[in-house]
Design an enzyme around this catalytic site. Structure first.
Site, PDB file in Angstrom:
ATOM      1  N   ARG A  68      11.406  12.310  25.388  1.00 25.18           N
ATOM      2  CA  ARG A  68      12.156  13.556  25.323  1.00 25.18           C
ATOM      3  C   ARG A  68      11.849  14.362  26.583  1.00 25.18           C
ATOM      4  O   ARG A  68      10.799  14.202  27.207  1.00 25.18           O
ATOM      5  CB  ARG A  68      11.758  14.361  24.084  1.00 25.18           C
ATOM      6  CG  ARG A  68      11.997  13.627  22.758  1.00 25.18           C
ATOM      7  CD  ARG A  68      11.483  14.470  21.591  1.00 25.18           C
ATOM      8  NE  ARG A  68      11.717  13.804  20.308  1.00 25.18           N
ATOM      9  CZ  ARG A  68      10.853  13.000  19.713  1.00 25.18           C
ATOM     10  NH1 ARG A  68       9.687  12.740  20.290  1.00 25.18           N
ATOM     11  NH2 ARG A  68      11.148  12.449  18.545  1.00 25.18           N
ATOM     12  N   LYS A  93       7.341  15.667  19.433  1.00 26.89           N
ATOM     13  CA  LYS A  93       8.046  16.493  18.464  1.00 26.89           C
ATOM     14  C   LYS A  93       7.217  16.616  17.199  1.00 26.89           C
ATOM     15  O   LYS A  93       6.688  15.635  16.686  1.00 26.89           O
ATOM     16  CB  LYS A  93       9.410  15.867  18.145  1.00 26.89           C
ATOM     17  CG  LYS A  93      10.327  16.759  17.315  1.00 26.89           C
ATOM     18  CD  LYS A  93      11.687  16.137  17.184  1.00 26.89           C
ATOM     19  CE  LYS A  93      12.622  17.046  16.410  1.00 26.89           C
ATOM     20  NZ  LYS A  93      13.983  16.438  16.263  1.00 26.89           N
ATOM     21  N   HIS A 164      18.306  14.095  27.904  1.00 33.24           N
ATOM     22  CA  HIS A 164      18.263  13.333  26.657  1.00 33.24           C
ATOM     23  C   HIS A 164      19.201  12.135  26.706  1.00 33.24           C
ATOM     24  O   HIS A 164      19.025  11.182  25.934  1.00 33.24           O
ATOM     25  CB  HIS A 164      18.628  14.237  25.478  1.00 33.24           C
ATOM     26  CG  HIS A 164      17.819  13.955  24.246  1.00 33.24           C
ATOM     27  ND1 HIS A 164      16.459  14.159  24.174  1.00 33.24           N
ATOM     28  CD2 HIS A 164      18.178  13.450  23.035  1.00 33.24           C
ATOM     29  CE1 HIS A 164      16.013  13.814  22.977  1.00 33.24           C
ATOM     30  NE2 HIS A 164      17.034  13.369  22.259  1.00 33.24           N
ATOM     31  N   ARG A 167      17.200   9.102  27.335  1.00 34.40           N
ATOM     32  CA  ARG A 167      16.504   8.629  26.126  1.00 34.40           C
ATOM     33  C   ARG A 167      17.479   7.862  25.221  1.00 34.40           C
ATOM     34  O   ARG A 167      17.141   6.812  24.687  1.00 34.40           O
ATOM     35  CB  ARG A 167      15.903   9.829  25.398  1.00 34.40           C
ATOM     36  CG  ARG A 167      15.218   9.500  24.072  1.00 34.40           C
ATOM     37  CD  ARG A 167      14.536  10.767  23.564  1.00 34.40           C
ATOM     38  NE  ARG A 167      14.225  10.729  22.145  1.00 34.40           N
ATOM     39  CZ  ARG A 167      13.095  10.253  21.637  1.00 34.40           C
ATOM     40  NH1 ARG A 167      12.182   9.740  22.426  1.00 34.40           N
ATOM     41  NH2 ARG A 167      12.870  10.300  20.334  1.00 34.40           N
ATOM     42  N   HIS A 190      10.251   8.350  16.245  1.00 31.78           N
ATOM     43  CA  HIS A 190      11.055   8.856  15.140  1.00 31.78           C
ATOM     44  C   HIS A 190      10.283   8.754  13.829  1.00 31.78           C
ATOM     45  O   HIS A 190       9.673   7.717  13.535  1.00 31.78           O
ATOM     46  CB  HIS A 190      12.363   8.061  15.008  1.00 31.78           C
ATOM     47  CG  HIS A 190      13.372   8.400  16.043  1.00 31.78           C
ATOM     48  ND1 HIS A 190      14.446   7.592  16.353  1.00 31.78           N
ATOM     49  CD2 HIS A 190      13.495   9.496  16.855  1.00 31.78           C
ATOM     50  CE1 HIS A 190      15.170   8.154  17.302  1.00 31.78           C
ATOM     51  NE2 HIS A 190      14.614   9.308  17.622  1.00 31.78           N
ATOM     52  N   TYR A 199      21.719   4.669  16.510  1.00 29.09           N
ATOM     53  CA  TYR A 199      22.112   4.089  17.792  1.00 29.09           C
ATOM     54  C   TYR A 199      22.947   2.827  17.628  1.00 29.09           C
ATOM     55  O   TYR A 199      23.554   2.362  18.587  1.00 29.09           O
ATOM     56  CB  TYR A 199      20.873   3.797  18.641  1.00 29.09           C
ATOM     57  CG  TYR A 199      20.219   5.051  19.158  1.00 29.09           C
ATOM     58  CD1 TYR A 199      20.808   5.822  20.155  1.00 29.09           C
ATOM     59  CD2 TYR A 199      19.003   5.492  18.623  1.00 29.09           C
ATOM     60  CE1 TYR A 199      20.208   6.986  20.610  1.00 29.09           C
ATOM     61  CE2 TYR A 199      18.407   6.652  19.082  1.00 29.09           C
ATOM     62  CZ  TYR A 199      19.013   7.393  20.066  1.00 29.09           C
ATOM     63  OH  TYR A 199      18.431   8.557  20.515  1.00 29.09           O
TER      64      TYR A 199
END
Length: 229
Positions: A68, A93, A164, A167, A190, A199
């Site tokens: 990120r 995150k 982003h 990424r 994640h 994705y």
């Protein structure tokens, strides 16, 4: 809107001790947009269009390790583990810690940036990997966004891109190369597999590899009748 709801829930629940009011607040659901993904050729053009080795190295980290933009900004020189070929992410995150991959080509580029940064007097062993204009502070996420946009313009990329996007492209290209989705989940940091599975909607190479039942009809010969008697 949801950030306002969260703030009000905190106010009613913790500040004035009226949790029954917080229960009436409802979060709104937003349809998730399909992310913009660059092709391999577009990624190369974008990285080649950067104006200095510092910017090229920062964007290469975003794509090569799938970080990120905030994680790229927060990297320190000591976060590079060249022996284990890992990048230590200490400010991910949700405050989670994790390891990200460190490709050999990226390590070579980071070493080039280290030598250049040392000559410029902006890089120190205990300092930021990508310092801002003030070397005591990291490069800002806003500056990294400007770098990506300017490089995309020079590279004649018309897609709407930002840090982003690199990424997103990292995850999609791994998925198209057949990397297990749970491995990609771990690399991206994640918490939920469903976030990574999104994705699959943009992995066009994977979609093209699937044979439609309609195409199988052309390959199938006429049904042969069983011989009588």
């Amino acid at each position: 809107m949801n950030s306002v709801v969260a703030a009000l829930r905190f106010f009613f629940t913790h500040t004035i001790d009226r949790p029954e009011l917080a229960r009436r607040l409802v979060r709104t659901a937003h349809a998730r947009k399909i992310p913009v993904v660059l092709t391999l050729a577009e990624v190369k053009r974008l990285l080649d269009a950067t104006t200095c080795i510092k910017h090229q190295a920062a964007l290469s980290v975003a794509y090569g390790a799938g970080l990120r933009v905030g994680e790229v900004s927060a990297l320190k020189v000591c976060d590079i583990d060249s022996k284990r070929m890992l990048l230590r992410i200490e400010r991910g995150k949700g405050g989670r810690y994790r390891n990200a991959m460190l490709p050999e080509g990226l390590l070579v580029l980071l070493r080039d940036w280290w030598r250049a940064g040392r000559q410029q007097g902006v890089l120190h062993a205990d300092g930021w990997l990508f310092p801002g204009q003030n070397a005591t502070l990291p490069i800002s996420t806003r500056q990294l966004h400007r770098v990506v946009v300017q490089a995309a313009e020079v590279a004649d990329i018309t897609k709407r891109v930002g840090p982003h996007t690199l990424r997103h492209s990292f995850a999609t290209h791994l998925l198209e190369d057949g990397v297990d989705i749970r491995v990609i989940q771990a690399l991206l940091g994640h918490a939920k597999l469903g976030t990574t599975a999104f994705y699959t909607q943009v992995a066009t190479k994977t979609m093209r590899a699937v044979v439609s039942p309609l195409d199988r009809l052309a390959l199938a010969g006429p049904d042969k009748k069983a011989p009588s008697g």
